[in-house]
Design a protein around this motif. Structure first.
Motif, PDB file in Angstrom:
ATOM      1  N   ALA A  25      28.871  64.080  20.723  1.00 10.40           N
ATOM      2  CA  ALA A  25      30.253  64.567  20.679  1.00 10.40           C
ATOM      3  C   ALA A  25      31.226  63.428  20.955  1.00 10.40           C
ATOM      4  N   PHE A  52      35.102  77.047  22.496  1.00  9.33           N
ATOM      5  CA  PHE A  52      33.874  76.679  21.807  1.00  9.33           C
ATOM      6  C   PHE A  52      32.764  77.664  22.170  1.00  9.33           C
ATOM      7  N   LYS A  89      27.288  71.245  18.804  1.00  8.68           N
ATOM      8  CA  LYS A  89      27.588  69.918  18.260  1.00  8.68           C
ATOM      9  C   LYS A  89      28.231  70.040  16.872  1.00  8.68           C
ATOM     10  N   THR A 120      31.768  71.320  17.137  1.00 11.98           N
ATOM     11  CA  THR A 120      32.652  70.237  17.570  1.00 11.98           C
ATOM     12  C   THR A 120      33.007  69.326  16.392  1.00 11.98           C
ATOM     13  N   THR A 131      35.497  70.956  14.110  1.00 10.83           N
ATOM     14  CA  THR A 131      36.831  70.966  14.714  1.00 10.83           C
ATOM     15  C   THR A 131      37.495  69.597  14.586  1.00 10.83           C
ATOM     16  N   VAL A 132      36.737  68.553  14.877  1.00 12.61           N
ATOM     17  CA  VAL A 132      37.266  67.188  14.762  1.00 12.61           C
ATOM     18  C   VAL A 132      37.672  66.902  13.319  1.00 12.61           C
ATOM     19  N   LYS A 175      42.233  65.167  21.033  1.00 14.30           N
ATOM     20  CA  LYS A 175      40.906  64.667  21.387  1.00 14.30           C
ATOM     21  C   LYS A 175      40.534  65.096  22.813  1.00 14.30           C
ATOM     22  N   ILE A 191      39.718  68.791  22.840  1.00 14.61           N
ATOM     23  CA  ILE A 191      38.386  69.032  22.265  1.00 14.61           C
ATOM     24  C   ILE A 191      37.305  68.635  23.265  1.00 14.61           C
ATOM     25  N   PHE A 236      34.545  71.165  24.768  1.00 11.44           N
ATOM     26  CA  PHE A 236      33.119  70.881  24.618  1.00 11.44           C
ATOM     27  C   PHE A 236      32.428  70.862  25.976  1.00 11.44           C
TER      28      PHE A 236
END
Length: 342
Positions: A169, A197, A215, A218, A221-222, A236, A239, A243
């Motif tokens: 991540a 999440f 994972k 994540t 989403t990124v 960031k 997130i 996570f």
């Protein structure tokens, strides 16, 4: 009994001296993190070469630190697995050679048993029996621990270990290696309520875990914010916080199930991820509700170190166990294969 412990399972060279009457006399560690960070992860061949370079000087250093002469060392303990085969071979071969030259017994130690017993080095150690959460870059396991060598696996990650998921991540967010501590640091400035999440496998019975789906969530989403051109530093951090929250919530839920299943009143967390501050906070809240006591090692003994190997080896050596002259290295080694002390 005074035991010299050697740890070379991965990217840290650890050496320590433990005395069964006086406790830990000396502990030194060399970390290869800076070297591997250049490559974004561990390079096994470089790890092995660096262990060769560092090990003997560290042994000399710890003897001076512990004010111990060679003749005062009664036995040697070394990590035999699991881990990187080349790195393990360096420690195993060195330990066996020293044991032969000094005419003392040697003990092959299971790396995860070392982590499991690391809290025993504290002033207020747990008493048997207890539930143990072993959580690191390579392992995420819940164990029922009745005594040294009496372990029953209650649940484990079916794919990525929690520490491995943290590192992956972190890479998604453009953070350096090792990613776990960096994600935790970034999460401190994040809004933990902005994103929700998934908590993998908490809607199913049992104590097994899975972090591969988290994972992927994540990553999606990124990528969404990257495509929109809105992946700023605050996003960031948000997130990272979401996570981390998902991982520690999942671990806390599974630990509670293990405690309720065993009816034990003590929970031990060990391994690199056990140093995570948010995990400790979540587990502390959970154990207070369950009327259970939480134990963990000091920060420097959460990651790989020689002290935990010296301690674990000393317990088995004191019980009359030892290893033969074979240079033993097991990259895979289930804890179920370990014999009890008796």
């Amino acid at each position: 009994m005074r035991v010299l412990g050697i740890e070379t399972s991965c990217d840290e060279t650890g050496v320590a001296i433990y005395d069964t009457k006086q406790g830990l006399l000396g502990d030194v560690l060399y970390s290869q993190v800076a070297m591997h960070a250049e490559y974004g992860g561990i390079v096994p061949e470089l790890a092995s070469r660096d262990h060769i370079k560092r090990l003997i000087p560290l042994i000399k250093e710890v003897l001076i630190l512990a004010k111990t002469e060679q003749r005062q060392i009664d036995a040697i303990a070394f990590t035999a697995g699991p881990g990187l085969i080349g790195a393990l071979m360096v420690g195993a071969a060195t330990a066996r050679a020293i044991a032969f030259a000094w005419d003392i017994p040697a003990m092959a130690v299971h790396h995860m048993e070392g982590h499991l017993l690391a809290p025993m080095l504290e002033d207020n150690p747990p008493a048997f029996p207890f539930v143990a959460l072993l959580v690191s870059g390579g392992h995420t396991q819940l164990m029922e621990v009745k005594a040294i060598g009496e372990y029953q696996l209650l649940g484990e990650s079916l794919d990525d270990a929690a520490g491995e998921a943290f590192d992956k991540a972190a890479k998604m967010l453009g953070l350096d290696y090792p990613g776990g501590p960096l994600i935790a640091k970034l999460a401190l400035s994040g809004d933990r309520t902005r994103f929700r999440f998934p908590r993998p496998m908490v809607d199913r019975p049992g104590m097994d875990m899975s972090f591969s789906g988290l994972k992927t969530f994540t990553l999606n989403t990124v990528n969404k914010f990257k495509q929109e051109g809105t992946l700023d530093q605050q996003t960031k951090a948000d997130i990272a916080a979401a996570f981390e929250e998902a991982v520690v919530d999942t671990l806390a839920i599974k630990c509670r199930r293990a405690l309720q299943h065993t009816h034990f009143k003590q929970l031990v967390i060990a391994g690199g991820v056990s140093a995570n501050k948010r995990l400790r906070e979540k587990l502390q809240v959970m154990v207070e509700k369950e009327r259970v006591t939480l134990f963990y090692a000091r920060h420097e003994f959460c990651t790989d170190n020689g002290a935990m190997i010296a301690y674990a080896g000393a317990q088995r050596l004191a019980a009359g166990q030892s290893s033969d002259l074979t240079i033993l290295a097991k990259p895979r080694w289930p804890m179920s294969e370990l014999p009890p002390l008796s």
